[in-house]
Enzyme design. Structure first.
Site, short mmCIF file in Angstrom:
data_model
loop_
_atom_site.label_atom_id
_atom_site.label_comp_id
_atom_site.label_asym_id
_atom_site.label_seq_id
_atom_site.Cartn_x
_atom_site.Cartn_y
_atom_site.Cartn_z
N LYS A 182 0.82 -1.20 0.12
CA LYS A 182 -0.21 0.14 0.12
C LYS A 182 0.76 1.44 -0.02
O LYS A 182 2.04 1.15 0.26
CB LYS A 182 -0.84 0.06 1.31
CG LYS A 182 -0.14 0.22 2.66
CD LYS A 182 -1.01 -0.04 3.82
CE LYS A 182 -0.19 0.34 5.16
NZ LYS A 182 -1.08 0.48 6.26
N ARG A 231 -9.98 0.78 15.75
CA ARG A 231 -9.92 1.32 14.52
C ARG A 231 -10.81 0.74 13.54
O ARG A 231 -12.12 0.47 13.92
CB ARG A 231 -8.33 1.23 13.95
CG ARG A 231 -8.20 2.40 12.83
CD ARG A 231 -6.64 2.45 12.32
NE ARG A 231 -6.22 1.24 12.05
CZ ARG A 231 -5.18 0.99 11.32
NH1 ARG A 231 -4.08 2.00 11.36
NH2 ARG A 231 -4.75 -0.34 10.76
N HIS A 281 -5.61 -6.87 13.67
CA HIS A 281 -4.42 -6.22 13.60
C HIS A 281 -3.99 -5.58 14.93
O HIS A 281 -4.86 -5.09 15.75
CB HIS A 281 -4.82 -4.77 12.62
CG HIS A 281 -3.32 -3.96 12.33
ND1 HIS A 281 -2.23 -4.77 11.78
CD2 HIS A 281 -2.90 -2.85 12.23
CE1 HIS A 281 -1.39 -3.83 11.74
NE2 HIS A 281 -1.71 -2.84 12.08
N ARG A 307 1.16 -10.64 7.58
CA ARG A 307 1.33 -9.37 6.74
C ARG A 307 2.41 -8.63 7.11
O ARG A 307 2.55 -8.07 8.10
CB ARG A 307 -0.20 -8.74 7.12
CG ARG A 307 -1.27 -9.22 6.96
CD ARG A 307 -2.41 -8.38 7.12
NE ARG A 307 -2.25 -7.77 8.36
CZ ARG A 307 -2.89 -7.90 9.39
NH1 ARG A 307 -3.39 -9.27 9.39
NH2 ARG A 307 -2.53 -7.16 10.53
N TYR A 312 15.33 30.73 7.09
CA TYR A 312 14.49 31.41 7.63
C TYR A 312 14.35 31.48 9.09
O TYR A 312 14.59 30.47 9.65
CB TYR A 312 12.95 31.01 7.19
CG TYR A 312 12.70 31.13 5.60
CD1 TYR A 312 12.87 32.20 5.18
CD2 TYR A 312 12.66 30.04 4.91
CE1 TYR A 312 12.64 32.43 3.61
CE2 TYR A 312 12.49 29.89 3.63
CZ TYR A 312 12.45 31.03 3.03
OH TYR A 312 12.11 31.46 1.43
N CYS A 366 13.86 24.46 4.15
CA CYS A 366 12.92 25.27 3.40
C CYS A 366 12.26 24.26 2.44
O CYS A 366 12.31 23.00 2.32
CB CYS A 366 13.89 26.04 2.43
SG CYS A 366 14.94 27.20 3.40
N ASP A 403 12.56 23.76 -0.50
CA ASP A 403 13.33 23.23 -1.86
C ASP A 403 14.32 22.99 -1.42
O ASP A 403 15.40 22.36 -2.39
CB ASP A 403 13.14 24.41 -3.02
CG ASP A 403 11.91 24.99 -3.30
OD1 ASP A 403 11.09 24.21 -3.65
OD2 ASP A 403 11.88 26.27 -3.31
#
Length: 389
Positions: free
Chosen positions: A41, A140, A172, A228, A272, A325, A327
């Site tokens: 997944k 869940r 699970h 699993r 920054y 940052c 990038d």
């Protein structure tokens, strides 16, 4: 002084070693002693769903698993057809008919969901393949204990009518990465109760599975008919600190070129917010990856820069300086001046010469699952088969 030229390396990239995935799958199946359900997944935990699936099958996986029908259908469309395939998250708008047509096992949590599946698939010559999930304590997905009897009864009726075949029953763990946690015993006992109740309703599933990666390695009693494995198949420890080393090798290396080197004087602040200031003369390097590529913004640890994440450059670990940052990140080279174009290992296996995904997880206060799954953005992905990176 600043130096800058065309990088010798290509752009930032994710290198995935399919040989590692194959070998990890073999190790996990051998350790568990039961069939392996390879979980692919979330685009194969960031490694590429289709390529990961093929490598896992070559390594002996008996099943594949995804979260959604859409992921499972995409695997079938890519030619991954001759293997049982399970998915487990659906909604009232999910295309159950497409799953049936593609021979995909869909998981049902409730009577209402079984009714939705029956309505969606209509009259078909081939019964749907349905697995039932019970909630044994994760709170869940899955049927609550109070609803097990009704779910099993409805499931049996559908079998008798030829609408579906109940191929699996599963649950699970919540705390398998902590083998001493009392929830593990409670959940396994609850799962055995569910199996007994299902049998009492006449259900005979092909596979019963409870163990995730951590339990597959640490809890033999929970292996049942299959295990699993997700994160462990990609070579990452599902239970750090629990002495679980069975020889798994991380399959992912994230690398980028060093694109700039410059000098800093004492008092020069970086990035920054000026959260880091050079206390002495040093050199810094610019690496063209940032939070758009999935680098956690807190990797620089603004309040504790001595604990910042590190990258590997020319055999040394170099800390990130200043705010991450969108990038790019700045790293402290400590006065050294490696050539522009030098490889920067963001993370990978120990053999890659940099930190590991687990190192990054510990620095950022998260888990290795998140580190590898979130990485990407504008990075390319390249596959090798045991070749040098």
């Amino acid at each position: 002084m600043s130096t800058m030229s065309r990088p010798l390396l290509g752009p930032a990239e994710i290198v995935v070693d399919v040989a590692a995935i194959r070998d990890n799958a073999r190790l996990l199946a051998a350790t568990a002693g039961v069939p392996l359900i390879a979980v692919v997944k979330a685009d194969g935990y960031g490694h590429g769903m289709v390529e990961t699936a093929r490598a896992a099958l070559e390594g002996g996986a008996a099943w594949l698993a995804t979260a959604t029908i859409e992921e499972a259908v995409a695997l079938r469309a890519a030619g991954v057809v001759d293997v049982p395939l399970l998915c487990w998250i659906t909604s009232p708008t999910s295309d159950h008919a497409a799953a049936v047509d593609a021979d995909i096992d869909v998981t049902a949590y409730s009577v209402e969901e079984l009714d939705e599946i029956a309505a969606a698939i209509g009259e078909r010559a081939v019964p749907a393949r349905i697995q039932l999930k019970v909630d044994t304590g994760l709170s869940r997905g899955g049927a609550s204990r109070a609803d097990w009897a009704a779910l099993f009864a409805r499931a049996r009726v559908g079998e008798e009518q030829g609408t579906w075949r109940i191929t699996g029953l599963w649950s699970h763990f919540a705390c398998a990465d902590d083998p001493s946690h009392p929830a593990n015993d409670r959940q396994e006992a609850a799962f055995r109760d569910a199996l007994d109740l299902a049998a009492g309703h006449g259900l005979r599933p092909e596979i019963r599975h409870l163990a995730n990666s951590a339990a597959a390695i640490l809890r033999p009693s929970a292996r049942f008919d299959a295990v699993r494995c997700g994160i462990a198949m990609y070579g990452l420890d599902p239970a750090p600190g629990q002495a679980t080393d069975i020889g798994l090798v991380p399959a992912m290396t994230v690398r980028a070129p060093l694109v700039m080197v410059k000098d800093l004087a004492p008092g020069d602040a970086v990035s920054y917010g000026h959260h880091w200031t050079a206390q002495q003369a040093t050199t810094v390097g610019l690496v063209p990856v940032g939070y758009a590529e999935g680098i956690p913004r807190n990797a620089s640890r603004p309040g504790a820069p001595e604990a910042a994440a590190r990258v590997g450059i020319a055999g040394a670990l170099r800390p990130i300086r200043g705010t991450v940052c969108m990038d790019q990140v700045v790293v402290d080279l400590g006065g050294d001046r490696p050539p522009v174009g030098t490889e920067v290992v963001v993370f990978g296996p120990p053999s890659a010469g940099g930190p590991t995904a687990q190192d990054w997880a510990e620095t950022c206060g998260t888990i290795n699952y998140e580190i590898v799954t979130r990485i990407g953005g504008r990075m390319s992905r390249r596959y090798v088969d045991g070749e040098p990176r």
